[in-house]
Enzyme design. Structure first.
Site, PDB file in Angstrom:
ATOM      1  N   CYS A   2       0.863  -1.165   0.000  1.00 55.12           N
ATOM      2  CA  CYS A   2       0.000   0.000   0.000  1.00 55.12           C
ATOM      3  C   CYS A   2       0.905   1.221   0.000  1.00 55.12           C
ATOM      4  CB  CYS A   2      -0.930   0.099   1.193  1.00 55.12           C
ATOM      5  SG  CYS A   2      -2.095  -1.239   1.310  1.00 55.12           S
ATOM      6  N   ARG A  27       3.921  -0.308  -4.858  1.00 53.87           N
ATOM      7  CA  ARG A  27       3.641  -0.841  -3.519  1.00 53.87           C
ATOM      8  C   ARG A  27       2.303  -1.576  -3.449  1.00 53.87           C
ATOM      9  NH1 ARG A  27       6.931   1.859   0.280  1.00 53.87           N
ATOM     10  NH2 ARG A  27       5.545   1.263   1.970  1.00 53.87           N
ATOM     11  N   TRP A  74      -2.776  -2.799  -1.692  1.00 57.41           N
ATOM     12  CA  TRP A  74      -2.491  -4.227  -1.906  1.00 57.41           C
ATOM     13  C   TRP A  74      -3.246  -4.940  -0.803  1.00 57.41           C
ATOM     14  CZ3 TRP A  74      -0.165  -8.263   0.822  1.00 57.41           C
ATOM     15  CH2 TRP A  74       0.224  -9.372   0.058  1.00 57.41           C
ATOM     16  N   ASN A 100      -1.415   2.258   5.841  1.00 54.11           N
ATOM     17  CA  ASN A 100      -0.562   1.182   5.332  1.00 54.11           C
ATOM     18  C   ASN A 100      -0.133   0.374   6.545  1.00 54.11           C
ATOM     19  OD1 ASN A 100       2.793   1.159   3.845  1.00 54.11           O
ATOM     20  ND2 ASN A 100       1.309  -0.451   4.052  1.00 54.11           N
ATOM     21  N   GLY A 101      -0.375  -0.942   6.527  1.00 54.14           N
ATOM     22  CA  GLY A 101       0.006  -1.772   7.671  1.00 54.14           C
ATOM     23  C   GLY A 101      -1.134  -2.676   8.065  1.00 54.14           C
ATOM     24  N   GLU A 480      16.420 -18.088  -8.982  1.00 53.81           N
ATOM     25  CA  GLU A 480      16.077 -16.699  -9.276  1.00 53.81           C
ATOM     26  C   GLU A 480      15.504 -16.568 -10.695  1.00 53.81           C
ATOM     27  OE1 GLU A 480      15.525 -14.161  -7.687  1.00 53.81           O
ATOM     28  OE2 GLU A 480      15.766 -12.462  -9.015  1.00 53.81           O
ATOM     29  N   LYS A 484      11.762 -15.121 -11.493  1.00 54.86           N
ATOM     30  CA  LYS A 484      11.457 -14.008 -12.422  1.00 54.86           C
ATOM     31  C   LYS A 484      10.384 -14.443 -13.405  1.00 54.86           C
ATOM     32  CE  LYS A 484      12.769 -11.430 -10.673  1.00 54.86           C
ATOM     33  NZ  LYS A 484      13.435 -11.376  -9.444  1.00 54.86           N
ATOM     34  N   GLU A 487       6.987 -14.644 -11.645  1.00 48.28           N
ATOM     35  CA  GLU A 487       6.491 -13.345 -11.191  1.00 48.28           C
ATOM     36  C   GLU A 487       5.856 -12.534 -12.305  1.00 48.28           C
ATOM     37  OE1 GLU A 487       9.129 -11.610  -7.551  1.00 48.28           O
ATOM     38  OE2 GLU A 487      10.161 -11.805  -9.462  1.00 48.28           O
ATOM     39  N   HIS A 503      15.685 -36.863  -9.548  1.00 49.71           N
ATOM     40  CA  HIS A 503      14.891 -37.362  -8.425  1.00 49.71           C
ATOM     41  C   HIS A 503      13.464 -36.825  -8.472  1.00 49.71           C
ATOM     42  CE1 HIS A 503      18.472 -39.119  -6.799  1.00 49.71           C
ATOM     43  NE2 HIS A 503      19.089 -37.952  -6.856  1.00 49.71           N
ATOM     44  N   LYS A 602       5.936  -4.717  -4.401  1.00 49.78           N
ATOM     45  CA  LYS A 602       7.382  -4.554  -4.301  1.00 49.78           C
ATOM     46  C   LYS A 602       7.848  -4.748  -2.872  1.00 49.78           C
ATOM     47  CE  LYS A 602      11.355  -3.148  -6.000  1.00 49.78           C
ATOM     48  NZ  LYS A 602      11.969  -4.284  -6.700  1.00 49.78           N
TER      49      LYS A 602
HETATM   50  C1  G6P Z   1       8.568  -8.925  -2.464  1.00 56.75           C
HETATM   51  C2  G6P Z   1       9.080  -8.476  -3.825  1.00 56.75           C
HETATM   52  C3  G6P Z   1      10.319  -9.294  -4.194  1.00 56.75           C
HETATM   53  C4  G6P Z   1      11.368  -9.179  -3.099  1.00 56.75           C
HETATM   54  C5  G6P Z   1      10.822  -9.599  -1.738  1.00 56.75           C
HETATM   55  C6  G6P Z   1      11.799  -9.278  -0.611  1.00 56.75           C
HETATM   56  O1  G6P Z   1       8.060 -10.211  -2.560  1.00 56.75           O
HETATM   57  O2  G6P Z   1       8.083  -8.635  -4.800  1.00 56.75           O
HETATM   58  O3  G6P Z   1      10.847  -8.795  -5.417  1.00 56.75           O
HETATM   59  O4  G6P Z   1      12.465  -9.974  -3.432  1.00 56.75           O
HETATM   60  O5  G6P Z   1       9.610  -8.888  -1.470  1.00 56.75           O
HETATM   61  O6  G6P Z   1      11.954  -7.898  -0.561  1.00 56.75           O
HETATM   62  P1  G6P Z   1      13.153  -7.113   0.089  1.00 56.75           P
HETATM   63  O7  G6P Z   1      12.792  -5.681  -0.111  1.00 56.75           O
HETATM   64  O8  G6P Z   1      13.175  -7.484   1.549  1.00 56.75           O
HETATM   65  O9  G6P Z   1      14.401  -7.507  -0.582  1.00 56.75           O
END
Ligand code: G6P
Length: 607
Positions: A2, A27, A74, A100-101, A480, A484, A487, A503, A602
């Site tokens: 948020c 956010r 969010w 927010n929270g 990773e 990606k 996501e 396995h 994010k």
């Molecule tokens: C969210 C984001 C990811 C990020 C993760 C950890 O899930 O979408 O891209 O890797 O948070 O975030 P941080 O800010 O703690 O690295």
């Protein structure tokens, strides 16, 4: 998650709030809304969907107000809908509030308010808080907010306006960032300075349990117990260019291409003990050297960087390291004593699970080190020492440059610690330093594969699954790469240690399954070549990432992406780049919203 924004001053508030919300959309972006005061009345406009939808609806019915609040959501409590979107108002329509929270004791407060005759129209915890502020609002808005937050358990940054005090925003925070921007005769509040950077770079950072009363004439900050607090004004380090797309189609693409510069910034002055920015490394080394136990903890992409850090610290420095998801760390009763060092890695510096893990480690006596991108973030405030990755703002929801910069910092730490422990002799250290210095240029060469990657992406965009395989240091890169893909393209993807494929995942392989193999010429090369044979024997389609000049893989792989030759420790950085590009081009090919993928945010400020 948020994003919140607020304005009070001499200009029309709505366009300023909408522009701010646009910059905060990373956010959260399932719904948005604004509250204004017009002719002594509260006007609240909300829309499900993107900020653009809200903007269009406001264009149809323009408003004129010198004060306002905006929110992009969010969802946590309550589905994304117009009704659940913020701002929320109290029953009497005397105040509007954005939040927010999470209000953890919202159920108990709601029960009390229901018994007092209040009615609720949404399923959000925020509406409870709005009603509570309304309940306490007699004459003074700040007193009402103070009384309400004193009853609340949980995390919040909030802002409130009321027509009875038509120029004032009251804001408060606990555990979630809230920044005040200072203009000339006008003030802003926001979750992140990006929301108002085009108007001012002068800021005050609100701290936990502080309450700010903001009018066009000034800001007054007080503690929970009302005593006035003198706040420092600081200047934001980032500039407008860093938070704009600058000709790139998406922030993600801009940030992928920013990696050579970001890597340079992460290493600057930190390679040699005499370097100008070596100080934080040195302090951290002294903790790590004397540690009884070292844990690396993080979430999401940062957790993948931590896994690479584990390999690096073990291989290069010869120290044992454990890696744990921050969200799991607390629940496994980790062995922590005063000589334990916990390294928390976080791009945003605000991830709730990471902060909770740090808090627990600290309470048990551990030394806590942060690897963060955002100066002044909660992770840096909660750390005994912070090493900044200096990547600059990252706006695309899928992390790219922050990942490679985090790995860069972990490489520097492993190198420096290896020199201290004696595991890395002078010659090896000098070779490593040379390779590190050449890395930004190599990252540029890795970006040079973009055209080829785009062609490959076009061939695979209809795939339903992807498998990513790597060994050793490149296993986390496989994770990773798969993350990606999931996501931003919503294609199911799994990362696996190459040898583990037999396995289980091998059962999935047929002529439709693309298998991305990270196969540099290191000491696992022969073994991964065998794994590639195993995929080939089952007619899987192989996309191989290998070192420049390698011919061994050509006969087996359908596509070979050649990356510059470097030392094994640096390969994860070079390999991550084409994997980011692959996910990016597939998502673009599928016409998906790359910078704002569905359901994600994010910065995840809930546990
Ligand atoms: C969210 C984001 C990811 C990020 C993760 C950890 O899930 O979408 O891209 O890797 O948070 O975030 P941080 O800010 O703690 O690295």
């Amino acid at each position: 998650m948020c994003g919140i924004v607020g304005y009070t001053g001499g200009r029309n508030a709505a366009p300023i709030l909408l522009a701010g919300l646009g910059r905060l959309e990373y956010r959260g972006y399932d719904s948005s809304g604004i509250a204004l005061i017009q002719n002594d009345n509260l006007i609240v406009r909300k829309k499900q969907g993107k900020v653009e939808d809200l903007r269009l609806s406001l264009e149809r019915e323009p408003t004129a107000s010198l004060i306002g609040l905006g929110h992009t959501r969010w969802a946590t409590h309550g589905v994304p809908s117009e009704q659940n979107a913020h701002p929320h108002v109290d029953n009497a329509n005397r105040i509007a509030l954005i939040h927010n929270g999470i209000i953890e004791n919202h159920a108990a407060i709601k029960e009390f308010l229901l018994s007092e005759g209040y009615q609720f129209y949404t399923s959000t915890d925020t509406e409870v808080l709005a009603q509570l502020v309304g309940h306490h609002f007699h004459a003074n808005l700040a007193d009402a907010v103070r009384a309400a937050v004193n009853q609340v358990e949980g995390s919040y940054s909030i802002a409130v306006i009321a027509p009875e005090d038509p120029l004032t925003i009251v804001a408060a925070r606990n555990g979630i960032p809230l920044i005040i921007g200072i203009g000339e005769g006008e003030y802003f509040i926001a979750s992140d300075t990006a929301a108002f950077l085009e108007h001012t770079n002068q800021i005050i950072t609100l701290e936990d349990h502080e309450i700010a009363v903001i009018t066009p004439a000034g800001v007054n900050v007080s503690a929970a117990g009302q005593q006035h607090i003198r706040k420092e004004i600081s200047t934001v380090a980032s500039n407008l260019e860093q938070i704009e797309k600058n000709g790139f189609e998406h922030f993600m693409l801009k940030e992928i291409y920013d990696q050579p510069r970001a890597l340079e910034a992460a290493m600057r002055g930190r390679i040699d003990p005499g370097g100008i920015n070596y100080h934080e490394i040195e302090v951290v080394l002294s903790y790590l050297e004397n540690a009884s136990r070292i844990y690396l903890t993080a979430c999401g992409t940062s957790w993948h960087a931590a896994l690479i850090g584990e390999y690096l610290l073990e291989q290069i420095a010869g120290v044992a390291v454990e890696v744990e998801y921050a969200s799991e760390f607390r629940y496994r009763q980790p062995l922590i004593d005063k000589k334990t060092v916990v390294v928390a890695i976080s791009q945003s510096g605000e991830t709730a699970d990471t902060l909770a893990a740090m808090k627990m480690a600290k309470e048990q006596g551990a030394m806590v080190i942060g690897i963060a991108n955002t100066v002044g973030s909660s992770v840096s405030l909660a750390s005994d020492e912070t090493i900044y990755i200096n990547a600059g703002p990252e706006i695309g929801v899928a992390s790219t440059k922050s990942f490679t910069s985090q790995v860069m910092v972990l490489i520097l730490l492993a190198k420096a610690l290896g020199e201290r422990t004696g595991r890395l002799d002078a010659r090896a250290a000098a070779n490593m330093a040379q390779a590190i210095e050449a890395l930004p240029e190599m990252a540029n060469a890795s970006l040079g594969t973009a055209g080829q990657v785009q062609e490959i992406a076009a061939q695979f965009e209809r795939s339903r699954d992807f498998l990513y395989l790597g060994r050793g240091l490149n296993f986390p890169v496989a994770l990773e790469g798969a993350l990606k893909m999931k996501e931003i393209s919503y294609i199911h993807a799994e990362g696996y240690p190459a040898a583990e494929m037999k396995h289980g995942p091998i059962a999935l392989i047929d002529e439709n399954m693309p298998v991305v193999c990270i196969a540099p010429r290191d000491d696992t090369y022969g073994k991964i070549l065998s794994n590639i044979q195993e995929v080939k024997a089952r007619r899987g389609r192989i996309i191989a990432l290998t070192s420049e000049g390698d011919k061994g893989i050509n006969k087996l792989a359908d596509h070979v992406i050649q990356l510059p030759e470097t030392i094994p420790a640096l390969y994860p950085i070079l390999a991550a780049i084409p994997l980011q590009l692959l996910a990016y081009h597939i998502a673009v090919g599928l016409d998906l919203d790359v910078d704002q993928p569905r359901n994600l945010a994010k910065c995840v400020t809930v546990e």
